[in-house]
Design a protein around this motif. Structure first.
Motif, PDB file in Angstrom:
ATOM      1  N   UNK A 407       0.832  -1.214   0.000  1.00  0.00           N
ATOM      2  CA  UNK A 407       0.000   0.000   0.000  1.00  0.00           C
ATOM      3  C   UNK A 407       0.862   1.259   0.000  1.00  0.00           C
ATOM      4  N   UNK A 408       1.943   1.204  -0.786  1.00  0.00           N
ATOM      5  CA  UNK A 408       2.787   2.382  -0.972  1.00  0.00           C
ATOM      6  C   UNK A 408       2.879   2.685  -2.470  1.00  0.00           C
ATOM      7  N   UNK A 409       1.763   3.044  -3.110  1.00  0.00           N
ATOM      8  CA  UNK A 409       1.778   3.219  -4.570  1.00  0.00           C
ATOM      9  C   UNK A 409       2.694   4.352  -5.031  1.00  0.00           C
ATOM     10  N   UNK A 410       2.758   5.446  -4.259  1.00  0.00           N
ATOM     11  CA  UNK A 410       3.634   6.547  -4.672  1.00  0.00           C
ATOM     12  C   UNK A 410       5.091   6.103  -4.694  1.00  0.00           C
ATOM     13  N   UNK A 411       5.498   5.352  -3.661  1.00  0.00           N
ATOM     14  CA  UNK A 411       6.861   4.828  -3.616  1.00  0.00           C
ATOM     15  C   UNK A 411       7.102   3.871  -4.781  1.00  0.00           C
ATOM     16  N   UNK A 412       6.111   3.066  -5.117  1.00  0.00           N
ATOM     17  CA  UNK A 412       6.247   2.129  -6.227  1.00  0.00           C
ATOM     18  C   UNK A 412       6.468   2.874  -7.541  1.00  0.00           C
ATOM     19  N   UNK A 413       5.711   3.936  -7.766  1.00  0.00           N
ATOM     20  CA  UNK A 413       5.865   4.728  -8.996  1.00  0.00           C
ATOM     21  C   UNK A 413       7.255   5.365  -9.043  1.00  0.00           C
ATOM     22  N   UNK A 414       7.738   5.862  -7.901  1.00  0.00           N
ATOM     23  CA  UNK A 414       9.065   6.475  -7.853  1.00  0.00           C
ATOM     24  C   UNK A 414      10.151   5.451  -8.198  1.00  0.00           C
ATOM     25  N   UNK A 415      10.019   4.228  -7.704  1.00  0.00           N
ATOM     26  CA  UNK A 415      10.999   3.180  -8.013  1.00  0.00           C
ATOM     27  C   UNK A 415      10.996   2.850  -9.511  1.00  0.00           C
ATOM     28  N   UNK A 416       9.820   2.828 -10.108  1.00  0.00           N
ATOM     29  CA  UNK A 416       9.733   2.533 -11.539  1.00  0.00           C
ATOM     30  C   UNK A 416      10.307   3.673 -12.364  1.00  0.00           C
ATOM     31  N   UNK A 417      10.108   4.902 -11.910  1.00  0.00           N
ATOM     32  CA  UNK A 417      10.733   6.040 -12.602  1.00  0.00           C
ATOM     33  C   UNK A 417      12.258   5.925 -12.547  1.00  0.00           C
ATOM     34  N   UNK A 418      12.771   5.393 -11.436  1.00  0.00           N
ATOM     35  CA  UNK A 418      14.214   5.193 -11.292  1.00  0.00           C
ATOM     36  C   UNK A 418      14.695   4.049 -12.182  1.00  0.00           C
ATOM     37  N   UNK A 419      13.869   3.032 -12.334  1.00  0.00           N
ATOM     38  CA  UNK A 419      14.256   1.868 -13.127  1.00  0.00           C
ATOM     39  C   UNK A 419      14.207   2.135 -14.624  1.00  0.00           C
ATOM     40  N   UNK A 420      13.300   2.989 -15.062  1.00  0.00           N
ATOM     41  CA  UNK A 420      13.041   3.162 -16.500  1.00  0.00           C
ATOM     42  C   UNK A 420      14.294   3.485 -17.329  1.00  0.00           C
ATOM     43  N   UNK A 421      15.134   4.463 -16.930  1.00  0.00           N
ATOM     44  CA  UNK A 421      16.275   4.799 -17.794  1.00  0.00           C
ATOM     45  C   UNK A 421      17.378   3.747 -17.838  1.00  0.00           C
ATOM     46  N   UNK A 422      17.414   2.826 -16.880  1.00  0.00           N
ATOM     47  CA  UNK A 422      18.493   1.833 -16.853  1.00  0.00           C
ATOM     48  C   UNK A 422      18.023   0.435 -17.221  1.00  0.00           C
ATOM     49  N   UNK A 423      16.734   0.206 -17.246  1.00  0.00           N
ATOM     50  CA  UNK A 423      16.221  -1.144 -17.446  1.00  0.00           C
ATOM     51  C   UNK A 423      16.488  -1.653 -18.856  1.00  0.00           C
ATOM     52  N   UNK A 424      16.736  -2.959 -18.953  1.00  0.00           N
ATOM     53  CA  UNK A 424      16.828  -3.604 -20.261  1.00  0.00           C
ATOM     54  C   UNK A 424      15.446  -3.782 -20.884  1.00  0.00           C
ATOM     55  N   UNK A 425      14.394  -3.613 -20.084  1.00  0.00           N
ATOM     56  CA  UNK A 425      13.014  -3.787 -20.565  1.00  0.00           C
ATOM     57  C   UNK A 425      12.177  -2.566 -20.169  1.00  0.00           C
ATOM     58  N   UNK A 426      12.446  -1.414 -20.771  1.00  0.00           N
ATOM     59  CA  UNK A 426      11.728  -0.194 -20.369  1.00  0.00           C
ATOM     60  C   UNK A 426      10.228  -0.271 -20.636  1.00  0.00           C
TER      61      UNK A 426
END
Length: 625
Positions: A407-426
């Motif tokens: 139940x921490x959706x804002x934190x989840x979105x922030x983590x995905x924003x961090x993952x997007x530029x480095x992920x092999x699967x954006x």
């Protein structure tokens, strides 16, 4: 015997004067110039020095001769050099310190700062003659000049400094490159190798890891080299005895090296090409046999197989939890045995360790999942992936899923924003982000995210991701009332669903929802009814509730209030029986109460339906009547 005595006293680091006397005897023995008289003198001295460690040993006829210091020739094939007691009247200004992983050395580089290690001029003893006449033992020879009154001793590298040189030589790297690999400043490495400072135990460990060796293995290599370099001087042994002794020593060193992690080529993307055949052999086996094969078969201790197990575990986590957990455990077994540099092995282990917590998350064991993920993160951060082979955004992605369930959706979105530029699967990262925005009720932002993900998902070529993207985008269109835009998407979704019966039921539900929005009630009731029966057969009780509340407005419009009452009663009982969604149960109870009074409306059914959409991943969300 003389060497063993020197090593024993060096290891104890006490009685420096006694150590100097034994070194003198060892030097004489090496040259085969040791005499009974010298042995008796040293024996008598040791008896006295046992309780008077500061007593000076004088082996020579000149009483001023100072034994107990050594020069560059006294390293004795790599034995560690230790400090000695200075002559009377000369103060030891050098003190050991430990700053930034180093110790101050008492070598020749610090001569101007210390009078430690000075010797007096001496003359050769009568009993110490070489082939060309009297000479001073090497341990007492002066560095320059002819018997000057006091000359600073220049020492060779000690064991720690020699290990520093060995480890970097084996690595084949420059000081700058080796410093970057080990995390030690290259200027400090240079000082170690020059013999200006002594490396700490921790820095020796790091340098050893940089060369894929342990410190103990490095010491044994140096000892082996020293023994082979030492001339064979004992008469009467002969070539055969020497070869036998050398062979025995070589065997011991070989056994030691074989216990170390085997060397291997650096991991590279092309490694994935040969992994399909290995996976085809491993995948059909039961878990215990898979583990046994991995533990004994080096070809299965491969980072690509660990990566494959992780990917398969994540796919199965939403459908077959037992199989997903088995694959996650197998990934960890493989990762713990992957060859290569220590930093790479730790990184792979951290990557693999994050996937069993993902299974625990799906099971609802959020505390256990969080504990396991934190362990995986620590391993991941401690390692390194110089070739960027594994997806650096994967752990961020998995943690975002956990945060969503916590139940921490804002934190989840922030983590995905961090993952997007480095992920092999954006594309996958954006797809998950859009799903969380749907849970938050931010449908417009979710739609924007899904549309941005479309070209990325197409490029990645994963049919499963493509299906999820199209399905979720169509659902969001229906939430925004744009049913006409959802229609073409659902036709593409139907082509991708394949043999997954649960997903086929959801596609039927989506088609019925679109038909209702487009004003086709008969078609909508038929499709929603089919979907509802499919959900009930598979005990997909939450999906049953969504389908019933889609059908309720049609039944109310027809005046079928008895059917609505029965439906509402059944829904409340289903939620109460499971006891896991108290807020959703309250919303359904309110609808039931209204149906029992024949006051239920299509508007109320729609309101409860919209609430259930959001409460699926936010069970604590309160229903506002």
């Amino acid at each position: 015997m003389a060497r063993e005595l020197v090593e024993t006293f060096e290891a104890k680091e006490v009685h420096p004067e006694a150590l100097a006397a034994l070194r003198l005897f060892h030097e004489a023995a090496q040259r085969e110039e040791a005499t009974p008289d010298l042995a008796l003198r040293i024996g008598g001295y040791l008896l006295q020095a046992r309780h008077a460690p500061g007593l000076r040993f004088t082996a020579l006829s000149d009483p001023v001769a100072a034994a107990g210091v050594h020069d560059a020739a006294s390293v004795d094939h790599g034995l560690r050099v230790t400090a000695v007691t200075p002559p009377v009247g000369i103060h030891d200004a050098a003190r050991r310190g430990d700053r930034g992983g180093q110790e101050k050395s008492d070598d020749g580089g610090e001569e101007e700062k210390s009078a430690h290690g000075m010797i007096s001029g001496v003359a050769p003893a009568a009993g110490l003659h070489g082939p060309r006449g009297p000479r001073l033992p090497a341990i007492l020879r002066q560095n320059s000049g002819k018997n000057p009154p006091a000359v600073a001793v220049v020492r060779r590298l000690n064991l720690g400094q020699r290990l520093s040189r060995l480890f970097r030589a084996i690595s084949g790297l420059s000081q700058i490159e080796f410093g970057a690999k080990t995390g030690i400043f290259f200027s400090l490495l240079d000082r170690y190798e020059q013999g200006k400072v002594n490396p700490s135990a921790e820095h020796l460990r790091l340098q050893g890891e940089g060369a894929d060796l342990t410190v103990a293995a490095g010491e044994e290599i140096l000892h082996f080299a020293d023994v082979l370099r030492r001339p064979q001087q004992r008469p009467g042994l002969g070539r055969a005895v020497f070869l036998q002794a050398a062979g025995a020593l070589a065997t011991r060193v070989a056994e030691r090296l074989l216990r170390l992690p085997p060397g291997s080529a650096a991991p590279k993307p092309e490694d994935r090409d040969g992994a399909a055949e290995l996976w085809a052999r491993l995948a059909p086996l039961p878990e215990d046999q898979q583990v046994a094969v991995v533990r004994v078969g080096r070809e299965y201790q491969h980072w690509v197989l660990a990566e494959k197990c992780c990917a398969e575990s994540e796919v199965l986590a939403s459908q077959q939890l037992a199989q997903a957990a088995s694959l996650a455990r197998l990934a960890r077994e493989i990762a713990e045995r992957v060859p290569g540099p220590e930093c790479w092995r730790v990184y792979v282990e951290g990557y693999a360790a994050a996937h069993l917590p993902n299974v625990h998350r799906v099971e609802g064991e959020l505390v256990i999942a969080r504990e396991g993920l934190e362990e995986a993160k620590q391993l991941h951060r401690a390692g390194a992936d110089p070739g960027h082979l594994l997806d650096p955004g994967r752990l961020l992605d998995l943690e975002a899923s956990l945060c969503r369930d916590e139940r921490q959706p804002e934190r989840a979105v922030a983590l995905l924003d961090e993952a997007f530029p480095v992920s092999h699967n954006p594309g996958r990262v954006l797809l998950k982000k859009g799903g969380i925005l749907v849970v938050m009720g931010n449908y417009r932002r979710a739609l924007k995210t899904f549309l941005a993900a479309e070209p990325l998902v197409e490029r990645e070529g994963d049919p499963r991701l493509k299906y999820m993207l199209l399905f979720n985008t169509a659902v969001v269109y229906t939430h925004l009332g744009r049913f006409a835009a959802a229609g073409p998407l659902v036709r593409r979704v139907s082509e991708l669903v394949g043999s997954d019966e649960a997903e086929a039921c959801r596609v039927l539900w989506l088609r019925g929802r679109i038909a209702a929005g487009l004003g086709r009630p008969t078609e909508a009731q038929r499709l929603l009814g089919e979907a509802r029966r499919g959900f009930a057969e598979r005990d997909m009780w939450y999906d049953v509730a969504l389908a019933d509340l889609e059908i309720a407005p049609f039944l109310l419009a027809e005046g079928s209030t008895d059917e609505v009452k029965a439906m509402a009663t059944e829904l409340v009982e289903a939620f109460r029986k499971r006891g896991v969604r108290p807020e959703a149960e309250k919303a359904l109870q309110l609808f039931k109460d209204a149906a029992d009074k024949e006051e239920a409306t299509a508007e109320l059914a729609g309101k409860v339906l919209r609430y259930l959409f959001r409460a699926e991943h936010q069970p604590e969300l309160a229903f506002a009547a």
